[in-house]
Design a protein around this motif. Structure first.
Motif, PDB file in Angstrom:
ATOM      1  N   ARG A  41     -13.077  11.395   5.370  1.00  0.00           N
ATOM      2  CA  ARG A  41     -12.458  10.420   6.273  1.00  0.00           C
ATOM      3  C   ARG A  41     -12.959  10.598   7.702  1.00  0.00           C
ATOM      4  O   ARG A  41     -13.432   9.645   8.330  1.00  0.00           O
ATOM      5  N   TYR A  42     -12.872  11.826   8.196  1.00  0.00           N
ATOM      6  CA  TYR A  42     -13.274  12.057   9.587  1.00  0.00           C
ATOM      7  C   TYR A  42     -14.801  12.038   9.743  1.00  0.00           C
ATOM      8  O   TYR A  42     -15.308  11.805  10.837  1.00  0.00           O
ATOM      9  N   GLY A  43     -15.523  12.278   8.655  1.00  0.00           N
ATOM     10  CA  GLY A  43     -16.966  12.108   8.711  1.00  0.00           C
ATOM     11  C   GLY A  43     -17.351  10.657   8.960  1.00  0.00           C
ATOM     12  O   GLY A  43     -18.317  10.375   9.697  1.00  0.00           O
ATOM     13  N   GLN A  44     -16.591   9.731   8.378  1.00  0.00           N
ATOM     14  CA  GLN A  44     -16.843   8.303   8.636  1.00  0.00           C
ATOM     15  C   GLN A  44     -16.526   7.960  10.097  1.00  0.00           C
ATOM     16  O   GLN A  44     -17.262   7.187  10.728  1.00  0.00           O
ATOM     17  N   TYR A  45     -15.449   8.555  10.642  1.00  0.00           N
ATOM     18  CA  TYR A  45     -15.138   8.314  12.050  1.00  0.00           C
ATOM     19  C   TYR A  45     -16.266   8.826  12.957  1.00  0.00           C
ATOM     20  O   TYR A  45     -16.671   8.152  13.915  1.00  0.00           O
ATOM     21  N   LYS A 117     -22.589  12.313   2.218  1.00  0.00           N
ATOM     22  CA  LYS A 117     -23.180  12.388   3.551  1.00  0.00           C
ATOM     23  C   LYS A 117     -22.094  12.504   4.631  1.00  0.00           C
ATOM     24  O   LYS A 117     -22.270  13.221   5.628  1.00  0.00           O
ATOM     25  N   ALA A 118     -20.988  11.790   4.436  1.00  0.00           N
ATOM     26  CA  ALA A 118     -19.883  11.885   5.395  1.00  0.00           C
ATOM     27  C   ALA A 118     -19.297  13.297   5.395  1.00  0.00           C
ATOM     28  O   ALA A 118     -18.990  13.857   6.452  1.00  0.00           O
ATOM     29  N   VAL A 119     -19.163  13.885   4.196  1.00  0.00           N
ATOM     30  CA  VAL A 119     -18.659  15.257   4.110  1.00  0.00           C
ATOM     31  C   VAL A 119     -19.639  16.224   4.781  1.00  0.00           C
ATOM     32  O   VAL A 119     -19.236  17.154   5.495  1.00  0.00           O
ATOM     33  N   ASP A 120     -20.942  16.017   4.545  1.00  0.00           N
ATOM     34  CA  ASP A 120     -21.947  16.881   5.190  1.00  0.00           C
ATOM     35  C   ASP A 120     -21.876  16.781   6.707  1.00  0.00           C
ATOM     36  O   ASP A 120     -21.972  17.796   7.420  1.00  0.00           O
TER      37      ASP A 120
END
Length: 208
Positions: A41-45, A117-120
């Motif tokens: 979630r915060y990776g997308q932000y 990728k967002a998690v990375d």
């Protein structure tokens, strides 16, 4: 014997260990289910923020202004352009609630990243932040430790000032001793002169 810089060795060791801590956080972001959801979630932000920031930094405001001026300039439209404008107006009347893309870059939504990728991205930011936090903590601790530690240069200056004061006192005492000795010499010279005069007088009276 030169003392070993134990604190610097300890700081290097802690910095080295912090890298393993950062890698552990990255692994947990992928393996732990709840942490993975938060990281995605915060990776997308973070991705949206990075994209908006890049577009803001790379946009050419002068070119945009020229394009707006060119679009606002009165021109003679052809029949095809007039038909296209009428068609666009008809679509707007038919769909009044259509979503209009925001003009501000900071309100624009970019294509989201894949979950991995967002998690990375989130894991990299958290890991680097952890290393930076450890380094900042070590720097602050060293600053506090050095502020409480007496300055060797100040100690040397104070010792030199004390020596200067002692030397000045010795110099004053030496001057006083020399003055007293000079006074004694002058007193002895006066006494010898008086004795010489008295002897001469006795000789003169004995001859007379």
């Amino acid at each position: 014997m030169v003392p070993l810089p134990l604190f610097k060795f300890a700081a290097l060791f802690v910095r080295h260990i912090s890298k393993y801590g950062a890698n552990w956080i990255k692994d947990q972001a992928h393996d732990h289910p709840k942490f993975r959801v938060i990281a995605a979630r915060y990776g997308q932000y973070l991705h949206q923020f990075n994209m908006r920031l890049q577009v803001t930094l790379l946009r050419d405001k002068a070119a945009e202004k020229r394009a707006r001026d060119k679009a606002a300039a009165p021109t003679v439209k052809t029949e095809e352009q007039m038909k296209a404008d009428e068609t666009a107006k008809a679509k707007e009347r038919a769909h009044p609630n259509a979503v209009v893309p925001p003009k501000s870059i900071w309100k624009r939504r970019f294509r989201p990243l894949q979950e991995d990728k967002a998690v990375d991205l989130f894991a990299d930011v958290i890991g680097d932040s952890f290393i930076l936090l450890v380094a900042a903590g070590l720097i602050m601790y060293e600053l506090v430790r050095n502020s409480n530690k007496p300055d060797p240069h100040q100690e040397k200056i104070a010792a030199l000032e004390e020596k200067v004061v002692v030397l000045e006192k010795l110099d004053q005492e030496r001057e006083e001793i020399e003055k007293k000795q000079q006074q004694r010499v002058e007193t002895l010279e006066q006494a010898m002169e008086e004795m010489r005069k008295a002897t001469l007088k006795k000789k003169f009276f004995s001859l007379a």
